[in-house]
Design a protein around this motif. Structure first.
Motif, PDB file in Angstrom:
ATOM      1  N   ARG A 128       0.795  -1.236   0.000  1.00 39.76           N
ATOM      2  CA  ARG A 128       0.000   0.000   0.000  1.00 39.76           C
ATOM      3  C   ARG A 128       0.821   1.275   0.000  1.00 39.76           C
ATOM      4  NH1 ARG A 128      -5.764  -1.245  -0.034  1.00 39.76           N
ATOM      5  NH2 ARG A 128      -5.923  -3.336   0.772  1.00 39.76           N
ATOM      6  N   GLY A 129       2.137   1.168  -0.006  1.00 42.81           N
ATOM      7  CA  GLY A 129       2.966   2.367  -0.115  1.00 42.81           C
ATOM      8  C   GLY A 129       2.772   2.983  -1.498  1.00 42.81           C
ATOM      9  N   PHE A 130       3.286   4.180  -1.704  1.00 41.88           N
ATOM     10  CA  PHE A 130       2.970   4.862  -2.962  1.00 41.88           C
ATOM     11  C   PHE A 130       3.513   4.141  -4.198  1.00 41.88           C
ATOM     12  CE2 PHE A 130       0.702   8.250  -1.088  1.00 41.88           C
ATOM     13  CZ  PHE A 130      -0.070   8.732  -2.121  1.00 41.88           C
ATOM     14  N   ALA A 131       4.697   3.519  -4.074  1.00 45.56           N
ATOM     15  CA  ALA A 131       5.216   2.760  -5.219  1.00 45.56           C
ATOM     16  C   ALA A 131       4.605   1.362  -5.239  1.00 45.56           C
ATOM     17  CB  ALA A 131       6.736   2.683  -5.143  1.00 45.56           C
ATOM     18  N   ALA A 132       4.518   0.736  -4.082  1.00 44.22           N
ATOM     19  CA  ALA A 132       3.964  -0.624  -4.008  1.00 44.22           C
ATOM     20  C   ALA A 132       2.512  -0.638  -4.509  1.00 44.22           C
ATOM     21  CB  ALA A 132       4.040  -1.137  -2.579  1.00 44.22           C
ATOM     22  N   MET A 133       1.782   0.420  -4.183  1.00 49.26           N
ATOM     23  CA  MET A 133       0.399   0.548  -4.636  1.00 49.26           C
ATOM     24  C   MET A 133       0.337   0.653  -6.166  1.00 49.26           C
ATOM     25  SD  MET A 133      -1.796   3.919  -3.635  1.00 49.26           S
ATOM     26  CE  MET A 133      -1.080   5.163  -4.710  1.00 49.26           C
ATOM     27  N   MET A 134       1.336   1.327  -6.743  1.00 50.40           N
ATOM     28  CA  MET A 134       1.370   1.463  -8.202  1.00 50.40           C
ATOM     29  C   MET A 134       1.719   0.136  -8.872  1.00 50.40           C
ATOM     30  SD  MET A 134       0.329   4.350  -8.555  1.00 50.40           S
ATOM     31  CE  MET A 134       0.321   4.286 -10.347  1.00 50.40           C
TER      32      MET A 134
ATOM     33  N   THR B  79       0.940  -2.770  -7.640  1.00 53.31           N
ATOM     34  CA  THR B  79      -0.205  -3.672  -7.444  1.00 53.31           C
ATOM     35  C   THR B  79      -1.134  -3.624  -8.658  1.00 53.31           C
ATOM     36  OG1 THR B  79      -0.074  -3.551  -5.045  1.00 53.31           O
ATOM     37  CG2 THR B  79      -2.238  -4.042  -5.974  1.00 53.31           C
ATOM     38  N   GLY B  80      -1.473  -4.797  -9.167  1.00 48.63           N
ATOM     39  CA  GLY B  80      -2.290  -4.858 -10.390  1.00 48.63           C
ATOM     40  C   GLY B  80      -3.771  -4.886 -10.118  1.00 48.63           C
ATOM     41  N   GLN B  81      -4.228  -4.054  -9.197  1.00 54.32           N
ATOM     42  CA  GLN B  81      -5.658  -3.975  -8.873  1.00 54.32           C
ATOM     43  C   GLN B  81      -5.993  -2.502  -8.626  1.00 54.32           C
ATOM     44  OE1 GLN B  81      -7.052  -7.016  -6.047  1.00 54.32           O
ATOM     45  NE2 GLN B  81      -4.962  -7.766  -5.917  1.00 54.32           N
ATOM     46  N   ASP B  82      -6.838  -1.952  -9.504  1.00 56.89           N
ATOM     47  CA  ASP B  82      -7.153  -0.518  -9.435  1.00 56.89           C
ATOM     48  C   ASP B  82      -7.704  -0.098  -8.083  1.00 56.89           C
ATOM     49  OD1 ASP B  82      -6.311   0.023 -11.952  1.00 56.89           O
ATOM     50  OD2 ASP B  82      -8.288  -0.260 -12.885  1.00 56.89           O
ATOM     51  N   LYS B  83      -8.425  -1.017  -7.426  1.00 57.39           N
ATOM     52  CA  LYS B  83      -9.127  -0.621  -6.186  1.00 57.39           C
ATOM     53  C   LYS B  83      -8.172  -0.093  -5.112  1.00 57.39           C
ATOM     54  CE  LYS B  83      -9.224  -5.291  -4.315  1.00 57.39           C
ATOM     55  NZ  LYS B  83      -9.940  -6.515  -4.084  1.00 57.39           N
ATOM     56  N   VAL B  84      -6.913  -0.499  -5.133  1.00 60.81           N
ATOM     57  CA  VAL B  84      -6.001  -0.020  -4.076  1.00 60.81           C
ATOM     58  C   VAL B  84      -5.548   1.422  -4.312  1.00 60.81           C
ATOM     59  CG1 VAL B  84      -5.113  -2.352  -3.670  1.00 60.81           C
ATOM     60  CG2 VAL B  84      -3.779  -0.788  -5.074  1.00 60.81           C
ATOM     61  N   ARG B  85      -5.808   1.941  -5.526  1.00 63.83           N
ATOM     62  CA  ARG B  85      -5.330   3.301  -5.847  1.00 63.83           C
ATOM     63  C   ARG B  85      -6.434   4.358  -5.780  1.00 63.83           C
ATOM     64  NH1 ARG B  85      -2.148   0.051  -9.066  1.00 63.83           N
ATOM     65  NH2 ARG B  85      -3.745  -0.224 -10.647  1.00 63.83           N
ATOM     66  N   THR B  86      -7.675   3.899  -5.655  1.00 58.60           N
ATOM     67  CA  THR B  86      -8.801   4.829  -5.729  1.00 58.60           C
ATOM     68  C   THR B  86      -8.655   5.969  -4.721  1.00 58.60           C
ATOM     69  OG1 THR B  86     -10.173   2.976  -6.359  1.00 58.60           O
ATOM     70  CG2 THR B  86     -11.337   4.974  -5.682  1.00 58.60           C
ATOM     71  N   GLY B  87      -8.676   7.178  -5.237  1.00 54.51           N
ATOM     72  CA  GLY B  87      -8.640   8.363  -4.367  1.00 54.51           C
ATOM     73  C   GLY B  87      -7.250   8.868  -4.044  1.00 54.51           C
TER      74      GLY B  87
END
Ligand SMILES: Cc1ncc(COP(=O)(O)O)c(C=O)c1O
Length: 405
Positions: free
Chosen positions: A138-144, A146-154
């Motif tokens: 969930r860190g800013f790079a790790a979130m990017m 991650t191949g699931q859009d839902k973790v980046r919403t917002g």
């Protein structure tokens, strides 16, 4: 379940409510059994999202932690400590002779891996290829990654330089590589994506491609590492070595520990004398207690022959669930390796709609398992689970799937 438990009321007042928690407060854990405030027992076949690799309060880990607690906790990373060095040595010996950087979580470890990959790319190569359905934190790079859009919403604006390709598709990776690609990150078996096991040659093909194109192969072993799949690290099944491996969850056995381990050729970029300063750091990374426990965990798994046990027990669990699925039509597919098992449910005509319905019912009857995506149940018991506990848990699960309690 106890909705008026004061711990929960106070939680709601004083903690962020980011986790959709069950109204259960656990007070004790021993082996594979948890106890809640009402004294109710739960059989834990999920290990707290994989972290409790040796179960709760394992005697040897308690002894290692206690010894270290009475000796030395923290000195800061400008001084050496023996538990850190010992753990790094274990990881190097069990893995690919890499050098370790210690941090606090799987996400942290991946952040470190991406920074190292960018340094290795020397400003020319900075892009990271990741896979759809993956999870890297969930860190800013790790979130990017991650191949699931839902973790980046917002959370826009986003960090640049991440691209996703379908998992288990070597041609898609080949197409995505350009002269700015620094690395590909991949889970040897996708966890949060639904326990997706790739073709047997996927990792070796990725290795070949990375060698050809001179890019780094990062394996994210946060779920699969430390024996869960029947090998120390799941990449070892493919007979390859990665350039970078990341660990979290099981490596700390429930304490906060993440590891980024890199081949010395790559790790050199994190060398303060090469970088001309400190390229990456974290104050508590590799604290004495967590690293003493982690080092002991490797010894216990080896001493007790738990790798072999995970492999054979996992096979027998999967065989039993496949037979149950064939008989009842309630299971579409059982997949995984060792004690990392996904059960894709067939909900047509069944009482449940989603995997979460089954997980909830299991919890009500004292069995802890997990889910991934909409239709996949996950079993990831501690490596010390007994045959009797497995039988008890699977019998309970089979009854619940068939509509019983
Ligand atoms: C494969 C993988 N990588 C990284 C992470 C992130 O780990 P953490 O939650 O410790 O940050 C997870 C978490 O589930 C994971 O499954």
């Amino acid at each position: 379940m106890n909705a008026v438990d004061p711990v929960i009321t106070r939680h709601d007042l004083f903690m962020t409510r980011n986790y959709p928690r069950y109204a259960i407060t656990m007070v004790e854990g021993r082996g594979c059994v948890l106890t809640d405030t009402a004294g109710r027992k739960y059989l834990d076949l999920f290990s707290g999202f994989g972290a409790g690799i040796l179960g709760h309060c394992h005697d040897d880990l308690v002894a290692a932690a206690t010894k270290q607690i009475n000796k030395l906790w923290h000195v800061g990373n400008l001084l050496h400590t023996e538990p850190q060095t010992r753990l790094a040595e274990e990881i190097s010996a069990k893995g690919f002779k890499g050098r370790s950087f210690f941090c606090h979580s799987g996400s942290d470890a991946n952040e470190a891996a991406f920074k190292l990959a960018r340094l290795y790319g020397q400003g020319r190569r900075y892009k990271i290829i990741a896979t759809l359905g993956s999870f890297h934190g969930r860190g800013f790079a790790a979130m990017m990654a991650t191949g699931q859009d839902k973790v980046r919403t917002g959370f826009a604006p986003f960090l640049e330089g991440f691209e996703h390709v379908p998992y288990n598709d070597i041609k898609a990776v080949a197409r995505a590589i350009d002269d700015q690609t620094a690395a590909i990150i991949v889970e040897p078996i996708q966890g949060e994506g639904g326990v997706n096991v790739p073709d047997a040659d996927y990792l070796s093909e990725l290795r070949r491609l990375c060698d050809e194109q001179e890019i780094l192969l990062i394996v994210d072993e946060v779920w699969t590492g430390c024996g869960r799949t029947g090998r120390w690290f799941a990449y070892q099944e493919s007979g390859i070595e990665p350039d970078i491996m990341t660990l979290g969850k099981a490596v700390g056995c429930g304490l906060a520990l993440g590891v980024m381990c890199a081949h010395p050729r790559v790790a050199d970029q994190f060398d303060s004398s090469v970088y001309g300063g400190v390229p990456h750091a974290t104050t508590l990374g590799g604290n004495c207690i967590a690293t003493a426990v982690a080092a002991r965990m490797f010894e216990v798994i080896e001493r007790d022959g738990l790798l072999k046990r995970a492999a054979t027990l996992g096979e027998s669990i999967m065989t039993r669930l496949r037979e149950f699925g064939d008989k009842t039509g309630l299971i579409k597919q059982v997949r995984g390796r060792g004690l990392f098992i996904g059960v894709e449910l067939a909900s047509e005509g069944a009482w449940f709609d989603k995997a979460a319905d089954v997980v909830n019912r299991c919890l009500e009857s004292g069995l802890l398992i997990g889910s991934a995506q909409t239709h996949v149940l996950r079993l990831a018991p501690p490596m010390i689970v007994t045959d009797e506990q497995v039988d008890q848990g699977l019998t309970q699960l089979e009854q619940i799937l068939q509509g019983g309690a």
